[in-house]
Design a protein around this motif. Structure first.
Motif, short mmCIF file in Angstrom:
data_model
loop_
_atom_site.label_atom_id
_atom_site.label_comp_id
_atom_site.label_asym_id
_atom_site.label_seq_id
_atom_site.Cartn_x
_atom_site.Cartn_y
_atom_site.Cartn_z
N VAL A 154 29.81 1.59 67.20
CA VAL A 154 29.13 2.01 65.97
C VAL A 154 27.63 1.82 66.12
O VAL A 154 26.88 2.78 66.16
N THR A 155 27.19 0.56 66.21
CA THR A 155 25.75 0.32 66.35
C THR A 155 25.48 -0.80 67.34
O THR A 155 26.31 -1.69 67.55
N GLN A 156 24.32 -0.75 67.96
CA GLN A 156 23.79 -1.84 68.77
C GLN A 156 22.37 -2.09 68.28
O GLN A 156 21.54 -1.18 68.27
N SER A 157 22.10 -3.32 67.86
CA SER A 157 20.79 -3.62 67.28
C SER A 157 20.36 -5.03 67.67
O SER A 157 21.10 -5.77 68.33
N ASP A 158 19.17 -5.39 67.24
CA ASP A 158 18.63 -6.71 67.56
C ASP A 158 19.23 -7.77 66.64
O ASP A 158 19.68 -7.48 65.53
N GLU A 159 19.22 -9.00 67.13
CA GLU A 159 19.64 -10.14 66.33
C GLU A 159 18.43 -11.07 66.20
O GLU A 159 17.62 -11.17 67.13
N TYR A 160 18.34 -11.75 65.06
CA TYR A 160 17.17 -12.57 64.78
C TYR A 160 17.56 -14.02 64.57
O TYR A 160 18.55 -14.32 63.90
N VAL A 161 16.78 -14.91 65.17
CA VAL A 161 16.97 -16.35 64.99
C VAL A 161 15.64 -16.92 64.49
O VAL A 161 14.57 -16.55 65.00
N TYR A 162 15.73 -17.78 63.50
CA TYR A 162 14.52 -18.36 62.90
C TYR A 162 14.54 -19.88 63.08
O TYR A 162 15.53 -20.53 62.77
N ALA A 163 13.43 -20.42 63.58
CA ALA A 163 13.31 -21.86 63.79
C ALA A 163 12.09 -22.39 63.03
O ALA A 163 11.00 -21.82 63.12
N ARG A 164 12.30 -23.44 62.26
CA ARG A 164 11.24 -24.07 61.48
C ARG A 164 10.13 -24.58 62.41
O ARG A 164 10.38 -24.91 63.56
N GLY B 278 19.11 -6.20 71.25
CA GLY B 278 20.35 -5.48 71.49
C GLY B 278 21.62 -6.30 71.53
O GLY B 278 22.64 -5.82 72.01
N VAL B 279 21.60 -7.53 70.99
CA VAL B 279 22.80 -8.37 71.15
C VAL B 279 23.74 -8.31 69.95
O VAL B 279 24.82 -8.91 69.99
N ARG B 280 23.37 -7.60 68.87
CA ARG B 280 24.31 -7.45 67.76
C ARG B 280 25.01 -6.10 67.91
O ARG B 280 24.38 -5.03 67.87
N VAL B 281 26.32 -6.15 68.08
CA VAL B 281 27.11 -4.96 68.37
C VAL B 281 28.22 -4.82 67.35
O VAL B 281 29.04 -5.74 67.18
N LEU B 282 28.26 -3.68 66.66
CA LEU B 282 29.33 -3.38 65.71
C LEU B 282 30.25 -2.33 66.31
O LEU B 282 29.78 -1.31 66.85
N GLN B 283 31.54 -2.57 66.22
CA GLN B 283 32.53 -1.61 66.71
C GLN B 283 33.63 -1.45 65.66
O GLN B 283 33.87 -2.34 64.83
N LEU B 284 34.28 -0.31 65.71
CA LEU B 284 35.40 -0.03 64.81
C LEU B 284 36.67 0.01 65.65
O LEU B 284 36.74 0.76 66.64
N GLU B 285 37.63 -0.79 65.28
CA GLU B 285 38.82 -0.98 66.11
C GLU B 285 40.08 -0.58 65.36
O GLU B 285 40.31 -1.03 64.23
N TRP B 286 40.88 0.26 65.97
CA TRP B 286 42.17 0.63 65.39
C TRP B 286 43.17 -0.52 65.58
O TRP B 286 43.26 -1.11 66.66
N SER B 287 43.92 -0.83 64.55
CA SER B 287 45.01 -1.79 64.69
C SER B 287 46.14 -1.14 65.47
O SER B 287 46.54 0.00 65.18
N ARG B 288 46.66 -1.88 66.44
CA ARG B 288 47.75 -1.32 67.24
C ARG B 288 49.02 -1.15 66.41
O ARG B 288 49.94 -0.43 66.82
#
Length: 506
Positions: free
Chosen positions: A472-482, A293-303
């Motif tokens: 807009v959306t709240q979703s998971d974020e992914y990190v990849y480590a070798r 749940g750490v990726r968050v998209l929002q839509l913002e109006w310019s003032r």
């Protein structure tokens, strides 16, 4: 700055280990690279990849995720917090608190703090840095969190007193945000933002040894005193143009960690591979970590948008996005104080209450995973109302801007900041009064907690009425480590910025 402080600066010399660091990745900060013996292959540096490009290196002007990541790793703040947690921890400070008064926040610095250039870090630098950030007041930065600050006193080299204009129990969080990063007053200009090609001097876990548009060389700072001591000796943060380039680098063994660079199709492929493997490893040898749940998209109006004042338009846009929305508040789910206020799913009927078609611009970050696809989908939803034309503006601010947001800290107030800084004029006074009521709470009892939740709910409800910042959306974020690379629990900053100091080998 006192004469004694100037004398201390003159007598400090640059450690030999740091001189050698200037040669990393061919160097761009002075000197020449050490020649490689003939026939000897140069080992690949430890590499972190992303599509996020660092655009700003001055912490007072940071507004994007990648630049916040750099600030987290190169600069120090007086306070910090564990990733996603709502308890402050000291970093450059030994301790901070309201000791003598409810409007005086006092910090005592760690002993023997030095900047990367060898200059001592004193209370004078802290005063300069915080006052500078408040003076520059870069729109979209975390400087707005310093609004209660009246003046700063420095009675001695290790003591800083922040005198506030009102009771603000949240002020410690302001000192944990990027704009409150401490810079060397002998290097940074008090009245302008430092350009990326100028010296980057902090006191954090890593020091910058080279800076190019798409690659940043970093070396462990041996004299670092603070909470986040790094394990890696050196690394390169590299931004790639797209997800395909990063996936190709993973397949060829050219990267060690991938953060925020892969699009949905790539993540789906790798997630399927990880799910089929007993150790959650992908076919190309990377371990997948899921940040829920750490990726968050929002839509913002310019003032500055002329269309922002059109209430019917704001309502129609909010309704047009409802079917795709997975985030139900400006404060994301999981953050203390969150309430569900925006409706999700269902049938909606956006009403066109204007007579002439309106043309809007929609800005988005072209380097964000799925940035163009998401912006295109939003345009389709808006134009389906029948009263709008939407022009996409990559890497620009539009009437509306799609923001892949990370709050500076894991508090509801930090998430509310974009709204609190620009509510509708008609509601600005009541919003400010509610915010002030919240920040004046002592937050020490169940009754205070209940009042805090009520005030945060009021702010979220008003945001859902004004509709100038839309979840807009709240979703998971992914990190990849070798394989052979470990990301510890401390591998992230307070707002889930990538903490390079938490990465280790083995």
């Amino acid at each position: 700055m006192s004469a004694a402080d100037r004398g201390r600066r003159r007598t400090r010399v640059l450690p030999a280990a740091l001189v050698g660091a200037l040669l990393l990745t061919g160097c761009s900060l002075g000197g020449s690279p050490t020649p490689t013996p003939s026939g000897t292959a140069t080992p690949r540096p430890f590499t972190v990849m992303s599509t996020d490009q660092v655009r700003v290196t001055d912490p007072a002007a940071v507004t994007d995720s990648a630049s916040a990541m750099l600030t987290t790793n190169v600069f120090q703040r007086l306070m910090t917090a564990d990733p996603g947690q709502s308890a402050l921890k000291p970093d450059a400070a030994r301790d901070c608190g309201f000791i003598t008064s409810a409007t005086i926040y006092t910090c005592t610095l760690n002993e023997d703090e030095f900047f990367h250039n060898g200059h001592p870090l004193t209370s004078s630098d802290v005063k300069f840095s915080i006052e500078r950030a408040a003076r520059l007041d870069v729109r979209g930065s975390s400087a707005g969190l310093l609004s209660s600050l009246r003046k700063i006193e420095t009675p001695d080299p290790v003591t800083v007193r922040f005198v506030l204009s009102r009771v603000d129990t949240q002020f410690g969080w302001a000192l944990a945000s990027p704009a409150a990063s401490i810079v060397d007053e002998e290097v940074y200009d008090a009245d302008r933002v430092q350009a990326p090609d100028e010296p980057i001097v902090g006191s954090g876990p890593f020091r910058v040894t080279s800076f190019e548009k798409n690659a940043i060389g970093l070396q462990r700072y041996e004299d670092y005193v603070g909470r986040s001591r790094p394990s890696l000796d050196s690394l390169v943060y590299r931004s790639e143009p797209d997800s395909a380039s990063i996936e190709d680098a993973m397949n060829k063994g050219l990267t060690d960690v991938v953060w925020r660079g892969l699009d949905d199709a790539a993540v789906t492929r790798l997630s399927s591979q990880a799910a089929a493997d007993g150790d959650a490893d992908t076919a190309n040898g990377f371990h997948q970590s899921v940040l829920t749940g750490v990726r968050v998209l929002q839509l913002e109006w310019s003032r500055s948008s002329r269309s922002r004042a059109n209430k019917g338009l704001r309502q129609a846009i909010a309704l047009s996005l409802q079917g795709d929305r997975t985030s139900d508040s400006v404060v994301p789910g999981g953050v203390p104080g969150h309430i569900a206020i925006f409706p999700l799913g269902g049938k909606t009927h956006p009403r066109v209450t204007w007579t002439k078609r309106i043309t809007l611009t929609l800005g988005y970050d072209s380097t964000e995973p799925n940035g163009l696809d998401t912006a295109t989908q939003i345009r389709t939803r808006l134009e389906d109302t029948g009263g709008l034309s939407v022009q996409l503006r990559p890497d620009e601010t539009g009437d509306l801007t799609l923001v892949d947001r990370k709050a500076w800290t894991a508090t509801a107030l930090a998430w509310l900041q974009p709204y609190l800084e620009a509510p509708l004029p008609a509601t600005a006074a009541s919003v400010a009064a509610t915010e002030n009521a919240f920040t004046s709470l002592p937050l020490r009892s169940a009754a205070d907690d209940a009042t805090a939740d009520r005030l945060l709910a009021t702010l979220q409800k008003q945001a859902a009425t004004d509709l100038v910042v839309l979840p807009v959306t709240q979703s998971d974020e992914y990190v990849y480590a070798r394989a052979g690379v470990r990301l510890s629990a401390s591998s992230f900053g307070p707002g889930w910025q990538l903490g390079l100091f938490g990465i280790s080998r083995g």
